[in-house]
Design a protein around this motif. Structure first.
Motif, PDB file in Angstrom:
ATOM      1  N   ALA A 136     -17.281  29.394  89.027  1.00 12.31           N
ATOM      2  CA  ALA A 136     -17.251  28.961  90.434  1.00 12.31           C
ATOM      3  C   ALA A 136     -16.053  29.584  91.148  1.00 12.31           C
ATOM      4  O   ALA A 136     -16.159  29.989  92.320  1.00 12.31           O
ATOM      5  CB  ALA A 136     -17.201  27.440  90.523  1.00 12.31           C
ATOM      6  N   LEU A 153     -23.971  31.020  87.388  1.00 10.04           N
ATOM      7  CA  LEU A 153     -23.862  30.598  88.788  1.00 10.04           C
ATOM      8  C   LEU A 153     -25.058  31.118  89.591  1.00 10.04           C
ATOM      9  O   LEU A 153     -25.572  30.433  90.477  1.00 10.04           O
ATOM     10  CB  LEU A 153     -22.539  31.126  89.363  1.00 10.04           C
ATOM     11  CG  LEU A 153     -22.182  30.745  90.785  1.00 10.04           C
ATOM     12  CD1 LEU A 153     -22.091  29.241  90.964  1.00 10.04           C
ATOM     13  CD2 LEU A 153     -20.859  31.388  91.197  1.00 10.04           C
ATOM     14  N   TYR A 206     -25.626  24.859  95.559  1.00  7.63           N
ATOM     15  CA  TYR A 206     -24.624  25.140  96.597  1.00  7.63           C
ATOM     16  C   TYR A 206     -25.162  25.073  98.024  1.00  7.63           C
ATOM     17  O   TYR A 206     -24.454  25.394  98.967  1.00  7.63           O
ATOM     18  CB  TYR A 206     -23.885  26.461  96.326  1.00  7.63           C
ATOM     19  CG  TYR A 206     -22.733  26.232  95.357  1.00  7.63           C
ATOM     20  CD1 TYR A 206     -21.752  25.287  95.659  1.00  7.63           C
ATOM     21  CD2 TYR A 206     -22.628  26.917  94.151  1.00  7.63           C
ATOM     22  CE1 TYR A 206     -20.706  25.029  94.772  1.00  7.63           C
ATOM     23  CE2 TYR A 206     -21.577  26.667  93.260  1.00  7.63           C
ATOM     24  CZ  TYR A 206     -20.634  25.719  93.583  1.00  7.63           C
ATOM     25  OH  TYR A 206     -19.608  25.458  92.722  1.00  7.63           O
ATOM     26  N   PHE A 251     -22.508  22.924  87.388  1.00 10.39           N
ATOM     27  CA  PHE A 251     -22.154  23.291  88.764  1.00 10.39           C
ATOM     28  C   PHE A 251     -22.456  22.159  89.756  1.00 10.39           C
ATOM     29  O   PHE A 251     -21.810  22.043  90.788  1.00 10.39           O
ATOM     30  CB  PHE A 251     -22.900  24.563  89.192  1.00 10.39           C
ATOM     31  CG  PHE A 251     -22.480  25.784  88.427  1.00 10.39           C
ATOM     32  CD1 PHE A 251     -21.241  26.372  88.665  1.00 10.39           C
ATOM     33  CD2 PHE A 251     -23.295  26.332  87.453  1.00 10.39           C
ATOM     34  CE1 PHE A 251     -20.840  27.505  87.957  1.00 10.39           C
ATOM     35  CE2 PHE A 251     -22.903  27.460  86.737  1.00 10.39           C
ATOM     36  CZ  PHE A 251     -21.674  28.044  86.973  1.00 10.39           C
TER      37      PHE A 251
END
Ligand code: FMN
Ligand code: SF4
Length: 518
Positions: free
Chosen positions: A239, A117, A126, A199
């Motif tokens: 996540a 991540l 993100y 992701f």
């Protein structure tokens, strides 16, 4: 200083020995007393060069390929010395195949560690969600609509309209479903992005959930994709731990939970309503529409169902703005398309580019012609329901409307190349046979028509009453096209009729000479 080496863990690379290469590199480095970190990435999509191995240097990542367990030792030496090596390809980002692309969706694929991540965030991940959390539902929907994004699963339906319909539906529960059944021949982009940048799919689904007010999502992956299943499950866990999935996402009031479901394997389970049946635990049979899944989808609740690539395009749009996406493309086909080059092709792989590139450029220039070196005779675009295009149509730009105008479709962006040894009557038969095998059986034109189609094409191939049987095939195709409940029966006529139209010579004697032959 620790040497950072990148080896793909993508199923396509693993299939040609990437795991063994990583192992040999690790052992060889230990033997030499070298400090080495082997990062397992996704694939950059240059499959003819896999396993492609990269080493971080001051000039950027230097690529070598295709590396085998037998030459990995000498490749390691060249990495250490910086000296020449027959497999040295140069700076990866400067490879013309990559440099020519516009990688908006696949920007991180092959670059980052798909299990990390932190790596995702370090490469801009993100940011789209962060911006989405500052917007209202209408704000997100406005961006998605203005981007011009159309569903990448095949039908090309505007994503903004679909999301808006679900957002406006009133219900106690709404769902987000990711269609990762990826059944089209010659396609692998969904698998690649799930394995190489999972992701981005999760981020896209989370943004969808916030936009429409959904709290639960499912990713439906075909069972033939075990690496993608692992990658998605690992990313979901990471996540959740990182606070970008689960309750109170990013400290906001939004909650979204996500699960992977593995399909048992049927082409028709990629059709959205059939997929929903399967997700609910029943046999994958197509539902009649209306109601649309947007009104009454999973468990009867309003549901956004989108292809993997549609969701994966969303974070870029929210992060960089709708215009940055819509600036690419042509006509009503906006943004980029991850095109998959497969079949008998020299340079097979993933090529993400703006809509508008011609079929000829893709096959001859990017793909480098056939693997066998023989002339290209036919190209099937858009999976098993896509038309066969001859060289005369190679000026067709990659665009939904341009392909439709020539009785074709771009579908999920798969291109399968055939050389001049192909028998197009056999291919037409195969299209009918595929439909017969995969038909869910709900409607008669598809269930019966495809079987009659196989029998009739067999008669033609045996030279029996060719002109009469050709008329029967045409009649059958019209019945299937206009009378089928879903696109499996409705689009099978495309490969069949295009083979007949463009490669008539493969179906027996031309009219006028028929009687003499019969
Ligand atoms: C027989 C058949 C198979 C399909 N297979 C897939 C598939 O594997 N993946 C996919 O995303 N869409 C597939 N579709 C299209 C879906 O029904 C649906 O249009 C799509 O999931 C919507 O997502 P999108 O708007 O993002 O494209 C298929 C359709 C048919 C008729
Ligand atoms: S067209 Fe074929 S797959 Fe689609 S509903 Fe009818 S029988 Fe089922």
């Amino acid at each position: 200083m620790t040497m950072r080496v990148f080896v793909s863990r993508d199923a396509g690379a693993v299939a040609v020995g990437a795991d063994e290469v990583a192992l040999v590199l690790g052992l060889a480095a230990a033997k030499r007393g070298l400090e080495i970190e082997i990062v397992r990435t996704g694939s950059r999509g240059l499959y003819w060069l896999e396993p492609m191995v990269e080493v971080a240097t001051r000039q950027g990542r230097i690529a070598f390929g295709p590396v085998t367990e037998f030459n990995a030792n000498s490749v390691l030496d060249a990495m250490v010395s910086g000296g020449p090596h027959p497999l040295r390809l140069g700076v990866a980002d400067q490879l013309s195949w990559l440099k020519r692309q516009t990688r908006l969706t696949f920007a991180r694929c092959g670059v980052i560690d798909p299990r990390s991540l932190d790596d995702y965030r370090a490469h801009g991940g993100y940011k789209g969600l962060e911006r989405a959390l500052t917007l209202t539902s209408d704000g997100i929907l406005a961006d998605v609509s203005a981007s011009g994004l159309r569903g990448r699963g095949g039908a090309g339906f505007p994503t903004g309209i679909k999301w808006k319909t679900v957002a406006q539906a009133v219900a106690d529960r709404k769902y987000i479903v990711c269609n990762a059944d990826e059944g089209d021949s010659g396609t692998f982009a969904d698998r690649m992005i799930m394995e190489g940048d999972p992701f981005v799919v999760i981020e896209g689904m989370t943004i969808a959930a916030i936009a429409v007010g959904a709290t639960k999502g499912y990713i439906y992956i075909r069972s033939e994709y075990p690496h993608a299943v692992d990658a998605m499950n690992a990313a979901i866990t990471a996540a959740k731990r990182g606070g970008t999935l689960g309750t109170r996402i990013g400290g906001s009031s939004h909650s979204f939970d996500l699960e992977v479901r593995v399909g048992a394997g049927a082409y028709v389970c990629g059709e959205e309503t059939s997929l929903l049946e399967s997700l609910e635990g029943r046999r994958g049979i197509v539902r009649a529409k209306p109601p649309l899944p947007a009104h009454k989808g999973l468990f009867g609740k309003p549901t956004v169902i989108n292809n993997v690539l549609s969701f994966a395009a969303i974070p870029f749009i929210l992060d960089h703005g709708a215009k940055a996406y819509a600036d690419y493309g042509m006509g009503r086909s906006r943004g980029t398309m991850p095109i998959q080059l497969a079949g008998n092709i020299r340079n097979g792989g993933l090529f993400e580019t703006a809509f508008g590139i011609t079929l000829g450029e893709l096959v001859d220039d990017v793909g480098g012609g056939t693997f066998t070196g023989r002339p290209v005779r036919a190209v099937q675009v858009g999976g098993p329901l896509g038309a066969y295009f001859p060289r005369e149509l190679f000026d067709t730009p990659f665009d939904y409307e341009a392909f439709a105008a020539r009785d074709g479709l771009i579908g999920h962006g798969g291109i399968v190349v055939f050389d001049d040894s192909v028998d197009m009557a056999k291919q037409a038969r195969f299209a009918m046979e595929f439909c017969a095998v995969e038909s869910c059986g709900k409607c008669t034109p598809c269930r019966i028509g495809s079987t009659r189609g196989v029998e009739t094409i067999d008669k033609i191939r045996r030279g029996e009453r060719v002109s009469e049987n050709l008329a029967v095939v045409e009649d059958l195709c019209n019945t299937m096209k206009f009378g089928s409940l879903c696109a499996l029966g409705g689009f099978t006529p495309y490969p069949v009729m295009s083979a007949l139209k463009h490669f008539r010579e493969d179906f027996g004697p031309a009219p006028g000479r028929l009687e003499a032959a019969e």
